[in-house]
Design a protein around this motif. Structure first.
Motif, PDB file in Angstrom:
ATOM      1  N   MET A   1     -21.689 -23.832  -3.235  1.00  0.00           N
ATOM      2  CA  MET A   1     -22.293 -23.815  -4.544  1.00  0.00           C
ATOM      3  C   MET A   1     -22.403 -25.248  -5.033  1.00  0.00           C
ATOM      4  O   MET A   1     -21.476 -26.026  -4.912  1.00  0.00           O
ATOM      5  N   LEU A   2     -23.532 -25.585  -5.573  1.00  0.00           N
ATOM      6  CA  LEU A   2     -23.743 -26.891  -6.178  1.00  0.00           C
ATOM      7  C   LEU A   2     -23.933 -26.699  -7.667  1.00  0.00           C
ATOM      8  O   LEU A   2     -24.675 -25.826  -8.090  1.00  0.00           O
ATOM      9  N   LYS A   3     -23.249 -27.517  -8.456  1.00  0.00           N
ATOM     10  CA  LYS A   3     -23.286 -27.355  -9.897  1.00  0.00           C
ATOM     11  C   LYS A   3     -23.655 -28.673 -10.536  1.00  0.00           C
ATOM     12  O   LYS A   3     -23.210 -29.727 -10.123  1.00  0.00           O
ATOM     13  N   ASP A   4     -24.487 -28.580 -11.550  1.00  0.00           N
ATOM     14  CA  ASP A   4     -24.830 -29.758 -12.333  1.00  0.00           C
ATOM     15  C   ASP A   4     -25.079 -29.307 -13.752  1.00  0.00           C
ATOM     16  O   ASP A   4     -25.411 -28.157 -14.003  1.00  0.00           O
ATOM     17  N   LEU A   5     -24.916 -30.230 -14.671  1.00  0.00           N
ATOM     18  CA  LEU A   5     -25.128 -29.922 -16.076  1.00  0.00           C
ATOM     19  C   LEU A   5     -26.604 -29.725 -16.383  1.00  0.00           C
ATOM     20  O   LEU A   5     -26.964 -28.951 -17.248  1.00  0.00           O
ATOM     21  N   TYR A   6     -27.470 -30.407 -15.648  1.00  0.00           N
ATOM     22  CA  TYR A   6     -28.897 -30.391 -15.952  1.00  0.00           C
ATOM     23  C   TYR A   6     -29.709 -29.763 -14.828  1.00  0.00           C
ATOM     24  O   TYR A   6     -29.698 -30.245 -13.694  1.00  0.00           O
ATOM     25  N   GLU A   7     -30.450 -28.735 -15.147  1.00  0.00           N
ATOM     26  CA  GLU A   7     -31.252 -28.022 -14.161  1.00  0.00           C
ATOM     27  C   GLU A   7     -32.363 -28.901 -13.575  1.00  0.00           C
ATOM     28  O   GLU A   7     -32.794 -28.695 -12.447  1.00  0.00           O
ATOM     29  N   GLU A   8     -32.800 -29.926 -14.337  1.00  0.00           N
ATOM     30  CA  GLU A   8     -33.863 -30.807 -13.857  1.00  0.00           C
ATOM     31  C   GLU A   8     -33.491 -31.511 -12.549  1.00  0.00           C
ATOM     32  O   GLU A   8     -34.354 -32.000 -11.836  1.00  0.00           O
ATOM     33  N   TYR A   9     -32.202 -31.612 -12.246  1.00  0.00           N
ATOM     34  CA  TYR A   9     -31.770 -32.316 -11.043  1.00  0.00           C
ATOM     35  C   TYR A   9     -31.844 -31.459  -9.787  1.00  0.00           C
ATOM     36  O   TYR A   9     -31.627 -31.954  -8.689  1.00  0.00           O
ATOM     37  N   GLN A  10     -32.158 -30.176  -9.904  1.00  0.00           N
ATOM     38  CA  GLN A  10     -32.167 -29.301  -8.736  1.00  0.00           C
ATOM     39  C   GLN A  10     -33.086 -29.797  -7.626  1.00  0.00           C
ATOM     40  O   GLN A  10     -32.673 -29.835  -6.469  1.00  0.00           O
ATOM     41  N   PRO A  11     -34.338 -30.203  -7.896  1.00  0.00           N
ATOM     42  CA  PRO A  11     -35.182 -30.677  -6.785  1.00  0.00           C
ATOM     43  C   PRO A  11     -34.564 -31.858  -6.036  1.00  0.00           C
ATOM     44  O   PRO A  11     -34.593 -31.904  -4.811  1.00  0.00           O
ATOM     45  N   TYR A  12     -33.987 -32.793  -6.773  1.00  0.00           N
ATOM     46  CA  TYR A  12     -33.355 -33.950  -6.137  1.00  0.00           C
ATOM     47  C   TYR A  12     -32.162 -33.499  -5.291  1.00  0.00           C
ATOM     48  O   TYR A  12     -32.005 -33.917  -4.142  1.00  0.00           O
ATOM     49  N   LEU A  13     -31.312 -32.630  -5.852  1.00  0.00           N
ATOM     50  CA  LEU A  13     -30.146 -32.155  -5.121  1.00  0.00           C
ATOM     51  C   LEU A  13     -30.540 -31.347  -3.896  1.00  0.00           C
ATOM     52  O   LEU A  13     -29.950 -31.490  -2.829  1.00  0.00           O
ATOM     53  N   ALA A  14     -31.553 -30.497  -4.028  1.00  0.00           N
ATOM     54  CA  ALA A  14     -32.014 -29.675  -2.904  1.00  0.00           C
ATOM     55  C   ALA A  14     -32.536 -30.557  -1.770  1.00  0.00           C
ATOM     56  O   ALA A  14     -32.228 -30.329  -0.599  1.00  0.00           O
ATOM     57  N   GLU A  15     -33.310 -31.573  -2.112  1.00  0.00           N
ATOM     58  CA  GLU A  15     -33.856 -32.477  -1.099  1.00  0.00           C
ATOM     59  C   GLU A  15     -32.734 -33.232  -0.398  1.00  0.00           C
ATOM     60  O   GLU A  15     -32.702 -33.355   0.822  1.00  0.00           O
ATOM     61  N   LYS A  16     -31.778 -33.720  -1.161  1.00  0.00           N
ATOM     62  CA  LYS A  16     -30.654 -34.465  -0.596  1.00  0.00           C
ATOM     63  C   LYS A  16     -29.809 -33.562   0.295  1.00  0.00           C
ATOM     64  O   LYS A  16     -29.387 -33.955   1.382  1.00  0.00           O
ATOM     65  N   PHE A  28     -27.296 -23.135  -6.325  1.00  0.00           N
ATOM     66  CA  PHE A  28     -27.239 -24.045  -7.463  1.00  0.00           C
ATOM     67  C   PHE A  28     -26.824 -23.283  -8.712  1.00  0.00           C
ATOM     68  O   PHE A  28     -27.333 -22.201  -8.992  1.00  0.00           O
ATOM     69  N   VAL A  29     -25.909 -23.872  -9.460  1.00  0.00           N
ATOM     70  CA  VAL A  29     -25.479 -23.323 -10.744  1.00  0.00           C
ATOM     71  C   VAL A  29     -25.541 -24.472 -11.740  1.00  0.00           C
ATOM     72  O   VAL A  29     -25.075 -25.570 -11.460  1.00  0.00           O
ATOM     73  N   PHE A  30     -26.119 -24.218 -12.885  1.00  0.00           N
ATOM     74  CA  PHE A  30     -26.249 -25.265 -13.889  1.00  0.00           C
ATOM     75  C   PHE A  30     -25.515 -24.860 -15.154  1.00  0.00           C
ATOM     76  O   PHE A  30     -25.591 -23.716 -15.587  1.00  0.00           O
ATOM     77  N   GLY A  31     -24.811 -25.809 -15.757  1.00  0.00           N
ATOM     78  CA  GLY A  31     -24.112 -25.556 -17.000  1.00  0.00           C
ATOM     79  C   GLY A  31     -22.848 -26.379 -17.095  1.00  0.00           C
ATOM     80  O   GLY A  31     -22.485 -27.112 -16.184  1.00  0.00           O
ATOM     81  N   ASP A  32     -22.167 -26.232 -18.182  1.00  0.00           N
ATOM     82  CA  ASP A  32     -20.913 -26.914 -18.472  1.00  0.00           C
ATOM     83  C   ASP A  32     -19.840 -26.405 -17.512  1.00  0.00           C
ATOM     84  O   ASP A  32     -19.583 -25.207 -17.435  1.00  0.00           O
ATOM     85  N   CYS A  33     -19.189 -27.310 -16.791  1.00  0.00           N
ATOM     86  CA  CYS A  33     -18.222 -26.889 -15.772  1.00  0.00           C
ATOM     87  C   CYS A  33     -17.009 -26.186 -16.355  1.00  0.00           C
ATOM     88  O   CYS A  33     -16.326 -25.453 -15.653  1.00  0.00           O
ATOM     89  N   LEU A  34     -16.716 -26.388 -17.622  1.00  0.00           N
ATOM     90  CA  LEU A  34     -15.570 -25.717 -18.226  1.00  0.00           C
ATOM     91  C   LEU A  34     -15.897 -24.298 -18.683  1.00  0.00           C
ATOM     92  O   LEU A  34     -14.994 -23.486 -18.851  1.00  0.00           O
ATOM     93  N   ASN A  35     -17.176 -24.003 -18.880  1.00  0.00           N
ATOM     94  CA  ASN A  35     -17.544 -22.705 -19.442  1.00  0.00           C
ATOM     95  C   ASN A  35     -18.466 -21.872 -18.559  1.00  0.00           C
ATOM     96  O   ASN A  35     -18.835 -20.772 -18.932  1.00  0.00           O
ATOM     97  N   THR A  36     -18.855 -22.384 -17.399  1.00  0.00           N
ATOM     98  CA  THR A  36     -19.738 -21.655 -16.503  1.00  0.00           C
ATOM     99  C   THR A  36     -18.904 -21.080 -15.365  1.00  0.00           C
ATOM    100  O   THR A  36     -18.218 -21.839 -14.673  1.00  0.00           O
ATOM    101  N   PRO A  37     -18.939 -19.763 -15.146  1.00  0.00           N
ATOM    102  CA  PRO A  37     -18.147 -19.179 -14.057  1.00  0.00           C
ATOM    103  C   PRO A  37     -18.593 -19.731 -12.700  1.00  0.00           C
ATOM    104  O   PRO A  37     -19.778 -19.808 -12.406  1.00  0.00           O
TER     105      PRO A  37
END
Length: 164
Positions: A1-16, A28-37
């Motif tokens: 699972m890859l997590k980031d606060l901002y969904e806009e980064y998904q294309p960059y993360l997917a390519e990398k 991919f999961v996006f959101g605050d790491c303290l509040n996102t399951p």
């Protein structure tokens, strides 16, 4: 699972990920790491440029242990508390970051420490504006008492480059 606060980064993360880890299954999961399951049972938890933004590093360590499989690995980076001494000298604040000894004390309770190190990277900037841009892009320093006026910028510049 890859997590980031901002969904806009998904294309960059997917390519990398596709370029560097072709055999790894990912979600991919996006959101605050303290509040996102996030679930649990992971072999590896890696956190890049996250820990310094959390209100309690001990909570991070306990949460990481709970989410890892037995024998799983925790990999992360954090800010060296010695960084930003020029800003601290100028305004009296620069963030409160755990020292290497603090990290060792927190981690050794729940983990076997395989490697822990601290470096002293030094960036040289051409202007105070570049310093502020760097701080904004990294999100490292949220200085609450500072008003970024022209006089303040001039003070930063002369504290960093006193002979110029």
């Amino acid at each position: 699972m890859l997590k980031d606060l901002y969904e806009e980064y998904q294309p960059y993360l997917a390519e990398k990920l596709q370029r560097n880890f072709t055999l790894m299954k990912s979600e991919f999961v996006f959101g605050d790491c303290l509040n996102t399951p996030l679930g649990d049972g992971y072999d590896l938890l890696a956190a890049a440029s996250v820990v310094e933004h959390l209100p309690c590093t001990q909570t991070f360590v306990k949460c990481a242990k709970a989410k890892l499989k037995r024998g799983g690995y925790l990999l992360f980076n954090s800010v060296n508390p010695q960084h930003f001494h020029e800003i601290r000298a100028l305004v009296g604040e620069s963030g409160d970051y755990p020292s290497l000894l603090d990290w060792i004390n927190q981690l050794e309770v729940d983990f076997e420490i395989l490697s822990i190190e601290q470096d002293g990277l030094c960036f040289l900037f051409e202007s105070p504006e570049e310093v502020i841009t760097h701080l904004e892009y990294t999100g490292i320093s949220q200085l609450k008492t500072v008003q970024w006026t022209e006089d303040f910028l001039s003070g930063i510049y002369t504290s960093i480059y006193p002979t110029v």
